[in-house]
Design a protein around this motif. Structure first.
Motif, PDB file in Angstrom:
ATOM      1  N   GLY A 203      30.737 -15.059  11.456  1.00 30.97           N
ATOM      2  CA  GLY A 203      31.696 -15.909  12.158  1.00 30.97           C
ATOM      3  C   GLY A 203      33.037 -16.005  11.459  1.00 30.97           C
ATOM      4  O   GLY A 203      33.389 -15.159  10.625  1.00 30.97           O
ATOM      5  N   GLU A 205      36.388 -18.313   9.659  1.00 35.46           N
ATOM      6  CA  GLU A 205      36.935 -19.494   8.989  1.00 35.46           C
ATOM      7  C   GLU A 205      37.924 -20.184   9.931  1.00 35.46           C
ATOM      8  O   GLU A 205      38.183 -19.696  11.028  1.00 35.46           O
TER       9      GLU A 205
ATOM     10  N   VAL B  99      36.493  -5.927   7.031  1.00 37.15           N
ATOM     11  CA  VAL B  99      37.268  -6.550   8.107  1.00 37.15           C
ATOM     12  C   VAL B  99      37.570  -7.980   7.669  1.00 37.15           C
ATOM     13  O   VAL B  99      36.651  -8.767   7.416  1.00 37.15           O
ATOM     14  N   GLY B 101      40.147 -10.141   9.144  1.00 39.06           N
ATOM     15  CA  GLY B 101      40.581 -11.117  10.137  1.00 39.06           C
ATOM     16  C   GLY B 101      41.029 -10.469  11.427  1.00 39.06           C
ATOM     17  O   GLY B 101      41.338  -9.273  11.464  1.00 39.06           O
ATOM     18  N   VAL B 102      41.058 -11.270  12.471  1.00 40.57           N
ATOM     19  CA  VAL B 102      41.563 -10.837  13.772  1.00 40.57           C
ATOM     20  C   VAL B 102      42.981 -11.382  13.907  1.00 40.57           C
ATOM     21  O   VAL B 102      43.207 -12.580  13.680  1.00 40.57           O
ATOM     22  N   VAL B 197      45.978 -15.862  12.990  1.00 35.93           N
ATOM     23  CA  VAL B 197      44.915 -15.030  12.437  1.00 35.93           C
ATOM     24  C   VAL B 197      43.617 -15.822  12.401  1.00 35.93           C
ATOM     25  O   VAL B 197      43.614 -17.004  12.049  1.00 35.93           O
ATOM     26  N   LEU B 198      42.527 -15.170  12.796  1.00 35.58           N
ATOM     27  CA  LEU B 198      41.193 -15.743  12.638  1.00 35.58           C
ATOM     28  C   LEU B 198      40.528 -15.028  11.457  1.00 35.58           C
ATOM     29  O   LEU B 198      40.091 -13.875  11.587  1.00 35.58           O
ATOM     30  N   PRO B 199      40.474 -15.688  10.287  1.00 35.05           N
ATOM     31  CA  PRO B 199      39.880 -15.010   9.123  1.00 35.05           C
ATOM     32  C   PRO B 199      38.365 -14.938   9.249  1.00 35.05           C
ATOM     33  O   PRO B 199      37.727 -15.906   9.672  1.00 35.05           O
ATOM     34  N   LEU B 200      37.805 -13.816   8.886  1.00 29.56           N
ATOM     35  CA  LEU B 200      36.344 -13.683   8.935  1.00 29.56           C
ATOM     36  C   LEU B 200      35.692 -14.362   7.737  1.00 29.56           C
ATOM     37  O   LEU B 200      36.205 -14.313   6.623  1.00 29.56           O
ATOM     38  N   ARG B 201      34.567 -14.978   8.016  1.00 28.89           N
ATOM     39  CA  ARG B 201      33.778 -15.615   6.988  1.00 28.89           C
ATOM     40  C   ARG B 201      33.165 -14.533   6.092  1.00 28.89           C
ATOM     41  O   ARG B 201      32.768 -13.483   6.582  1.00 28.89           O
TER      42      ARG B 201
END
Lengths: 228, 228
Positions: A203, A205, B99, B101-102, B197-201
């Motif tokens: 998922g 952050e 990977v 972040g989006v 940005v959506l950072p990945l966990r």
């Protein structure tokens, strides 16, 4: 995982039957689709001058097709559009892997990884039909964040012209899955070493808003949905 | 990222210079090593009957060499040991991707992914020297959980005989990195779409101890260290 012969299946081929751990293989379309739909980064393999090249890229599934995209100038995109003798297209392998956990056994030999992967073999073709291109590009954005393609500015003519889209049919396909715990030898069970599984975090952050967003702009529902 | 010409560098080749986004490429050994050392799952590409095959597998770096392992019966391992005419070894590509972040832009076109990847091109050779094999197998376990190879039962003769080890020298190597925020067009900045940005966990969830561990067995320090 048992390869339960229920539901629609891809036909195994000599290339998609593994030489070992055959019990981990699945050709079940639902299993394959769920693995493909959970991820959005694949590793694309192609052959250049006889040597393999593997590059990460994003993908989306639409029915029984995968779509990839890239700059019209990029090598794999150009190769997919190239006419190689009589046949256009380029032979590729698209592999999607979810690493779910590290399996720490009492013996070095039985250390393992919990994972789910899909390998798609076939020929990638450039998509030229404007409607299919447009639907594929929407799918690529929506595959990462569902609904996003309607929540951003669509590509204009110049941007579309700079983007190559290729498709790969889901025909020669297999999944491979390792789940569960430690498989130590019975005679190792009394050893003092810690054994178990370290599950990987999944998922996102907290989102990082762009500095130029209007202050107080809330995270919209389509993004909140993927943040969970 | 700027390709700062400081520190030791891999020599770029025609195959490792990207056709686009060249500013994202790096040949810096420290950069490459840090990307390789952060991961432990790679995607191994090889060519079989003229077609590319890409499979996930684990790896470890020891100095300027990568090591992979597998069952002696598995296809890529057999190919790496095969004598192809005069030359043993098999041409491979090993790609490691993180990977991060989006990147959600205001325009569909500028959607992107923050990532760090390394592509290693070369020929994989089977390792036959017992000491190098043993050190490589320790490195493969320790790459995932440092110190683990001393905290489990070493492989016995039968297990060693069932395991093939291959090595790939870090010679033709490049990294590619995309970091930072959204790169929208200036004329799009006033659009109402959320951007950021959506950072990945990253990292691990709580460990799942094997059911047969002695009750009350604590997570040892070498595992606690990777759980952070």
């Amino acid at each position: 995982m048992e390869n339960a012969m229920q539901g629609a299946q891809y036909t195994p081929t000599e290339r998609t039957v593994p030489t070992r751990s055959a019990q981990r293989a699945s050709y079940d379309k639902d299993v394959v689709h769920s693995i493909l739909d959970e991820g959005w980064v694949c590793h694309l393999g192609f052959v250049r001058d006889g040597a393999p090249i593997v590059l990460p890229t994003i993908y989306a599934r639409v029915g029984e097709r995968l779509y990839l995209h890239g700059s019209t100038g990029s090598r794999p995109m150009r190769m997919a559009g190239a006419t190689d003798g009589e046949e256009p297209g380029t032979r590729v392998c698209v592999t999607v892997t979810h690493v779910d956990g590290v399996v720490l056994a009492r013996s070095a030999f039985h250390h393992s990884v919990n994972y789910r992967s899909v390998v798609v073999l076939g020929t990638a073709y450039q998509v030229t039909d404007p409607e299919e291109r447009s639907a594929a590009l929407d799918a690529l954005v929506d595959h990462v964040v569902p609904g996003r393609s309607r929540e951003c500015r669509p590509a204009d003519r110049k941007e579309l012209a700079a983007t190559a889209v290729v498709r790969l049919d889901l025909t020669e396909v297999s999944a491979k899955i390792r789940t569960g715990g430690v498989n130590d030898e019975p005679e190792d069970l009394a050893l003092p070493h810690w054994a178990g599984v370290l599950p990987l975090r999944k998922g996102y952050e907290a989102p990082l808003p762009d500095a130029l967003l209007a202050p107080g702009t809330e995270v919209p529902p389509h993004i909140a949905a993927v943040l969970g």
